[in-house]
Design an enzyme around this catalytic site. Structure first.
Site, PDB file in Angstrom:
ATOM      1  N   GLU A   1       0.765  -1.431   0.078  1.00  0.00           N
ATOM      2  CA  GLU A   1       0.068  -0.086   0.009  1.00  0.00           C
ATOM      3  C   GLU A   1       0.843   1.202   0.062  1.00  0.00           C
ATOM      4  OE1 GLU A   1      -3.270   0.539  -0.342  1.00  0.00           O
ATOM      5  OE2 GLU A   1      -2.710   2.534  -0.265  1.00  0.00           O
TER       6      GLU A   1
ATOM      7  N   HIS B   1      -1.034   3.404   4.816  1.00  0.00           N
ATOM      8  CA  HIS B   1      -2.058   4.165   4.090  1.00  0.00           C
ATOM      9  C   HIS B   1      -2.133   5.677   5.018  1.00  0.00           C
ATOM     10  CE1 HIS B   1      -5.815   5.571   2.485  1.00  0.00           C
ATOM     11  NE2 HIS B   1      -5.726   4.399   1.547  1.00  0.00           N
TER      12      HIS B   1
ATOM     13  N   ASP C   1       1.279   0.137  -5.161  1.00  0.00           N
ATOM     14  CA  ASP C   1       0.117   0.513  -5.997  1.00  0.00           C
ATOM     15  C   ASP C   1       0.069   2.165  -6.410  1.00  0.00           C
ATOM     16  OD1 ASP C   1      -0.562   1.744  -3.020  1.00  0.00           O
ATOM     17  OD2 ASP C   1      -2.475   0.944  -3.376  1.00  0.00           O
ATOM     18  N   HIS C   2       0.560   2.926  -5.403  1.00  0.00           N
ATOM     19  CA  HIS C   2       0.707   4.322  -6.140  1.00  0.00           C
ATOM     20  C   HIS C   2       1.356   4.878  -5.059  1.00  0.00           C
ATOM     21  CE1 HIS C   2      -2.457   4.943  -2.961  1.00  0.00           C
ATOM     22  NE2 HIS C   2      -3.091   3.633  -3.405  1.00  0.00           N
TER      23      HIS C   2
ATOM     24  N   THR D   1      -6.019   2.373  -5.383  1.00  0.00           N
ATOM     25  CA  THR D   1      -5.758   1.138  -5.079  1.00  0.00           C
ATOM     26  C   THR D   1      -6.606   0.190  -6.075  1.00  0.00           C
ATOM     27  OG1 THR D   1      -5.550   1.123  -2.804  1.00  0.00           O
ATOM     28  CG2 THR D   1      -6.272  -0.784  -3.587  1.00  0.00           C
TER      29      THR D   1
HETATM   30  C1  GP9 Z   1      -9.003   0.063   1.190  1.00  0.00           C
HETATM   31  C2  GP9 Z   1      -7.714   0.457   0.652  1.00  0.00           C
HETATM   32  C3  GP9 Z   1      -7.316   1.821   0.261  1.00  0.00           C
HETATM   33  O1  GP9 Z   1      -9.467  -1.036   1.352  1.00  0.00           O
HETATM   34  O2  GP9 Z   1      -7.397  -0.665  -0.417  1.00  0.00           O
HETATM   35  O3  GP9 Z   1      -7.483   2.092  -0.750  1.00  0.00           O
HETATM   36  P1  GP9 Z   1      -6.889   3.553  -1.648  1.00  0.00           P
HETATM   37  O4  GP9 Z   1      -7.546   4.378  -0.765  1.00  0.00           O
HETATM   38  O5  GP9 Z   1      -5.336   3.341  -1.392  1.00  0.00           O
HETATM   39  O6  GP9 Z   1      -7.354   3.546  -2.903  1.00  0.00           O
HETATM   40 MN    MN Z   2      -3.895   2.261  -2.053  1.00  0.00          MN
END
Ligand code: GP9
Ligand code: MN
Length: 427
Positions: free
Chosen positions: A38, A198, A257-258, A82
């Protein structure tokens, strides 16, 4: 409509490249374990705070002799964050220019996604994530993708100190996921989506054992602390895999992911990178995320090819020896010879080994200097811009027009969404 599909097929016919013959099929039959890191950016690899590595376990994995690591790999997400990353990883289709394709189209559309493609080769598929199943419409989308199992927060024991922020803490998540993982029939295709790293990078006291950075920007400084926690959790997970005998017969894939730090934090980013100020070029390069593939017998090393999330699925399928030449996928195997190395971003910007195009400015990718393109360079840039615009819009047409419902993929058993039920039942 169906004639749109013809344009897509025509484009792909001219733009897909053949797999690398020396790596194709070398990982045939192995389990696949994908670890979604993440908000994890590439700059964290080998990054130090107060002389201490933020991510010692990932750094070790990065240079392991059996890990193929990529250092010019970019995230290509837009607003779907995500979910855009997941869409690209599982389908080699781009997320949409606005919103989330999983939320908007995940329930109804027909897909030919990784779990379903691998099902033909006898793979069981499972997704793991310590948040509620409905986030990003995962519970419905995963059915459309053909996931056999979805272990969401319902499947993990709850205790008050087990969660922080969005859900389960990564260490608990990996520990409990490893137990489910061992029970899966092999070969399996498993994806574990981490959560603790996150925004806003919260962590309980007992796990905060790493120094924050000192830029003075409160949203930026704790980022390395949760990244460090994620790294420790990853290290523990590798131990679980070894104990369970899954380390040797699995291909372990890692990706970020980002970004974790958005472009709104220019001053802090400059400090993190040790620069006086950052340019749009620096910010574009700051979108690099890790991509690593580890497997016993795989020839490791740092690969400098330019690519991004859209390229992951073709790369993995080729390593697994799953024939993939007729699928509707917009990426190309990162190991293929003569692949085009233009990385498309959702806003139409792009990066090639020569050029970094941000808005109307073009930079030299190697030096970061602004370029005033020659006539010849202008022609190259126009050609690449056209490629980027075309692939993005064709990918959008596939999703928005639900075009895969018209596409007969040879030997592919289409997904029966009704077959799946992810509801937790005790017993
Ligand atoms: C929540 C998580 C967050 O389940 O996958 O997603 P994001 O905010 O990073 O798009
Ligand atoms: Mn994410």
């Amino acid at each position: 409509n169906a004639s749109d599909l013809k344009s897509v097929e025509k484009y792909l016919k001219h733009n897909r490249v053949a797999a690398n013959a020396t790596t194709f099929g070398t990982q045939k039959g192995k389990n696949v374990i994908i670890i979604h890191l993440e908000s994890f950016q590439q700059y964290l690899i080998n990054y130090k705070v107060d002389g201490k590595e933020v991510t010692p376990n990932l750094n070790k994995f990065y240079k392991n002799q059996n890990t193929m690591s990529f250092d010019n790999f970019y995230n290509q997400v837009a607003q779907g964050k995500t979910s855009d990353a997941e869409m690209m990883l599982e389908n080699s289709l781009f997320g949409l220019p606005q919103g989330s394709a999983m939320t908007e189209y995940g329930t109804q559309n027909t897909f030919q996604a990784a779990p379903a493609l691998l099902d033909q080769d006898g793979y069981t598929s499972a997704a793991f994530h310590g948040d509620v199943p409905s986030f990003w419409n995962r519970d419905n989308t995963y059915k459309s993708w053909g996931y056999d199992y979805f272990f969401s927060s319902q499947y993990y024991k709850e205790k008050s100190d087990y969660t922080v922020g969005y859900g389960l803490k990564d260490k608990i998540f990996f520990r409990d996921s490893a137990k489910y993982l061992q029970e899966l029939p092999q070969p399996f295709y498993a994806k574990l989506i981490t959560l603790t790293n996150h925004y806003p990078y919260e962590l309980d006291k007992q796990n905060t054992d790493f120094p924050a950075t000192k830029t003075g920007d409160k949203t930026v400084d704790p980022y390395v602390q949760t990244a460090h926690y994620l790294d420790e959790a990853f290290g523990e997970f590798i131990t679980y895999l070894k104990e369970a005998g899954l380390y040797k017969n699995s291909m372990i894939v890692l990706y970020g992911d980002h970004y974790g730090i958005s472009n709104n934090h220019r001053a802090a980013i400059a400090q993190l990178l040790g620069k006086d100020k950052v340019t749009s070029y620096d910010l574009a390069q700051f979108q690099k995320v890790p991509f690593m593939i580890h497997a016993t017998g795989l020839k490791g090393g740092i690969n400098h090819t330019y690519g991004g999330e859209i390229d992951v699925l073709p790369t993995l399928l080729d390593l697994l020896g799953v024939k993939n030449t007729n699928t509707i996928q917009f990426g190309n195997d990162l190991l293929a010879k003569n692949r085009n190395q233009t990385v498309a971003f959702r806003n139409g910007d792009f990066i090639t080994p020569q050029f970094t195009k941000v808005g109307s400015t073009v930079y030299n990718t190697k030096s970061g200097d602004v370029i005033k393109p020659t006539t010849k360079q202008k022609a190259t840039l126009a050609k690449e811009q056209n490629r980027v615009t075309t692939e993005l819009s064709l990918s959008d047409r596939v999703i928005q027009g639900d075009l895969l419902r018209f596409y007969q993929l040879k030997d592919f058993k289409s997904v029966d969404k009704k077959k799946y039920n992810y509801k937790y039942s005790n017993g």
